[in-house]
Structures are given as C-alpha cells and as structure tokens.
Scaffold this motif. Sequence first.
Motif, short mmCIF file in Angstrom:
data_model
loop_
_atom_site.label_atom_id
_atom_site.label_comp_id
_atom_site.label_asym_id
_atom_site.label_seq_id
_atom_site.Cartn_x
_atom_site.Cartn_y
_atom_site.Cartn_z
N GLY A 160 -4.20 24.01 -13.14
CA GLY A 160 -4.12 22.84 -12.27
C GLY A 160 -2.85 22.78 -11.44
N HIS A 161 -2.48 21.54 -11.07
CA HIS A 161 -1.38 21.33 -10.13
C HIS A 161 -0.11 20.79 -10.77
CE1 HIS A 161 -4.05 22.16 -6.79
NE2 HIS A 161 -4.94 21.31 -7.29
N LEU A 162 -0.08 20.62 -12.07
CA LEU A 162 1.15 20.15 -12.72
C LEU A 162 2.24 21.21 -12.58
CD1 LEU A 162 -0.04 18.56 -16.10
CD2 LEU A 162 0.90 17.36 -14.13
N THR A 163 3.46 20.76 -12.31
CA THR A 163 4.57 21.70 -12.32
C THR A 163 4.93 22.04 -13.76
OG1 THR A 163 6.29 20.00 -12.39
CG2 THR A 163 5.46 20.64 -10.22
N THR A 164 5.67 23.11 -13.96
CA THR A 164 6.06 23.51 -15.31
C THR A 164 6.89 22.42 -15.97
OG1 THR A 164 6.03 25.84 -14.70
CG2 THR A 164 7.29 25.24 -16.66
N LEU A 165 7.80 21.80 -15.22
CA LEU A 165 8.66 20.75 -15.77
C LEU A 165 7.84 19.55 -16.19
CD1 LEU A 165 11.54 19.91 -16.41
CD2 LEU A 165 11.73 18.98 -14.09
N GLU A 166 6.89 19.14 -15.35
CA GLU A 166 6.02 18.01 -15.70
C GLU A 166 5.23 18.33 -16.96
OE1 GLU A 166 4.88 15.89 -11.45
OE2 GLU A 166 3.89 17.76 -12.01
N PHE A 167 4.69 19.53 -17.02
CA PHE A 167 3.89 19.90 -18.18
C PHE A 167 4.73 19.89 -19.45
CE2 PHE A 167 2.69 23.22 -21.19
CZ PHE A 167 1.44 22.75 -21.56
N LEU A 168 5.92 20.47 -19.42
CA LEU A 168 6.77 20.51 -20.62
C LEU A 168 7.15 19.11 -21.08
CD1 LEU A 168 9.12 23.53 -19.86
CD2 LEU A 168 7.36 23.38 -21.64
N ALA A 169 7.42 18.22 -20.13
CA ALA A 169 7.77 16.84 -20.49
C ALA A 169 6.59 16.16 -21.18
CB ALA A 169 8.18 16.07 -19.25
N ILE A 170 5.39 16.38 -20.66
CA ILE A 170 4.19 15.76 -21.23
C ILE A 170 3.87 16.36 -22.59
CG2 ILE A 170 1.68 15.56 -20.95
CD1 ILE A 170 2.21 15.42 -17.91
N ALA A 171 3.91 17.70 -22.69
CA ALA A 171 3.52 18.37 -23.92
C ALA A 171 4.46 18.04 -25.07
CB ALA A 171 3.49 19.89 -23.70
N SER A 172 5.74 17.94 -24.79
CA SER A 172 6.71 17.68 -25.86
C SER A 172 6.68 16.22 -26.31
CB SER A 172 8.12 18.06 -25.41
OG SER A 172 8.48 17.36 -24.23
N THR A 173 6.64 15.28 -25.37
CA THR A 173 6.64 13.87 -25.74
C THR A 173 5.27 13.40 -26.22
OG1 THR A 173 6.23 13.25 -23.42
CG2 THR A 173 8.53 13.32 -24.16
N GLY A 174 4.21 13.96 -25.61
CA GLY A 174 2.87 13.55 -25.99
C GLY A 174 2.51 13.94 -27.42
N ARG A 175 3.08 15.03 -27.91
CA ARG A 175 2.81 15.49 -29.28
C ARG A 175 3.71 14.82 -30.31
NH1 ARG A 175 0.05 20.54 -29.82
NH2 ARG A 175 -0.21 21.71 -27.90
N LEU A 176 4.75 14.12 -29.85
CA LEU A 176 5.82 13.70 -30.75
C LEU A 176 5.34 12.75 -31.85
CD1 LEU A 176 8.80 14.03 -31.36
CD2 LEU A 176 9.28 12.14 -29.79
N LEU A 177 4.49 11.78 -31.51
CA LEU A 177 4.04 10.81 -32.51
C LEU A 177 3.27 11.50 -33.63
CD1 LEU A 177 3.66 7.94 -33.52
CD2 LEU A 177 1.65 7.74 -32.02
N GLY A 178 2.30 12.33 -33.27
CA GLY A 178 1.52 13.05 -34.28
C GLY A 178 2.38 13.98 -35.10
N THR A 179 3.32 14.66 -34.44
CA THR A 179 4.22 15.58 -35.14
C THR A 179 5.07 14.83 -36.16
OG1 THR A 179 4.34 17.06 -33.22
CG2 THR A 179 6.11 17.23 -34.84
N THR A 180 5.58 13.68 -35.77
CA THR A 180 6.42 12.88 -36.67
C THR A 180 5.64 12.41 -37.89
OG1 THR A 180 7.75 12.11 -34.78
CG2 THR A 180 7.90 10.84 -36.83
#
Length: 232
Positions: A160-180
């Motif tokens: 898709g059209h997400l930049t690498t920085l946008e993707f990394l921000a989403i992937a790291s924060t979006g997983r954080l609750l479940g990971t915790t």
Amino acid sequence: MQPQEKNRVWLKPLIFVAAMVVVTVILYETGVIRFFLDRERMHRFIDSMGVWGFAGFIALQVVQVVAAPVPGEATGILGGFLYGPLVGTVLSTIGLSLGSYVAFALSRNFGRPLTDRFVDKSTMDRFDYLLHHKGAFLVFLLFLIPGFPKDILCYILGLGHLTTLEFLAIASTGRLLGTTMLTFGGHFLRDKEYSSLFYLFGIAVVVIFLTIAYRDKLERMFRKWHEKHPRK
C-alpha cells in the motif's frame, strides 16, 4: 441472524479455548510447565545465556512474525515469564516491531508474488481496500483488535501507500496493549500469582470472545468509515 450463523459465530472462540486447554495439558504432561515453574532453575538458565538470551528472544519474536512457526501469544507469555513485565514488554515490542518491518519491507521490495505466498486470496480480497489510500488511523484500529491477523496485515500493507515511518509507528504502538497483557500473564505465571493470572485470563477470554463474535461487524464498520473519509 439465522441460528446456524449464530452457532458459527461462537464456534471459533470455543475452539480457541479448547485448543488452549489441550496445549496446557500437553505442556504439563511433558514436564515443560514444571520446568518453567522452577524459579531457581529458570534463573540459572537465564543467567547462563546473558545478553544472548535477549538477542535470542528478540530473534524468536521476529521469526514468529515473518514465518509464524509458533503462535505470538506463546512468545509473549514466554517474555513475561523469562524477563518480567517491564523487560519482557520492551524485548517483545522490539522483536515484534523488527519482525513487522521485515514482513513489510519484503512485501514492499518483492511485491505481490511474494505476498501471495504468505496471504491467501480471500484474505487479500478482504483487505484490498487498505491498499488504495493511506488510512493510517484505520490501520491502527485494526492492529488494536485482539486476535486480528496482524502478521499477515504487515505483508498486505507493504503493497500500500503507508510510509515506512508511519507503518513502524502503527505496528509498534498498535501491538503494545496485547503485548503488555501477554507479558503480565507470563509474569503472573512465573511468580505463581494465580489469582491475578485468573483475572487477566478471564478478561482476555471475554475480550477475545467479543472480538471474534463481532470482528466482521467491526471490520465492515471500519471499512465504511474508511470509504466515507478516505485519506488520499
């Protein structure tokens, strides 16, 4: 909703719980759980690995995202068991973020032919709309849904059209609750805080049941919202 459809809705969470019970019994009978519950033995094992233990655990998280040889829930709990809630969450987040980036980068560099090896056609068609606009906030919401196929989504988003920085921000924060939550579960198990583990497990089961039961509705709602307010 027809009776047969209602039965199918609740069949998946029941299978999930049954599978968890079967895995727990197998681990107990093979002695794996008894090994991990021996705190002194585990501490000696962890100390013997030193910094390589950190590196090995991070690598395990990377591999489980990219190739999915083991369930992510298992590695998340293992992190809390081995390293405690704080260090375990940090290490899991690093590993999951790196693994997400690898999947995203592979898809971005090698394109659809490689992605099709990891994502079946029905799943690709289901999330094809994400490829036409950035929709960063929508992707973040999808990452927050427990039980959502986040690893597969990393491959899809690489097209898709997400930049690498946008993707990394989403992937790291979006997983954080479940990971915790998974990390704390492993921590409670190691310290034999069974009441806290029971409450956490109960909350997780309720959330997973509700998510599985209403995931399709949530996805349809998100999709309609995305189509109504596209980010070009």
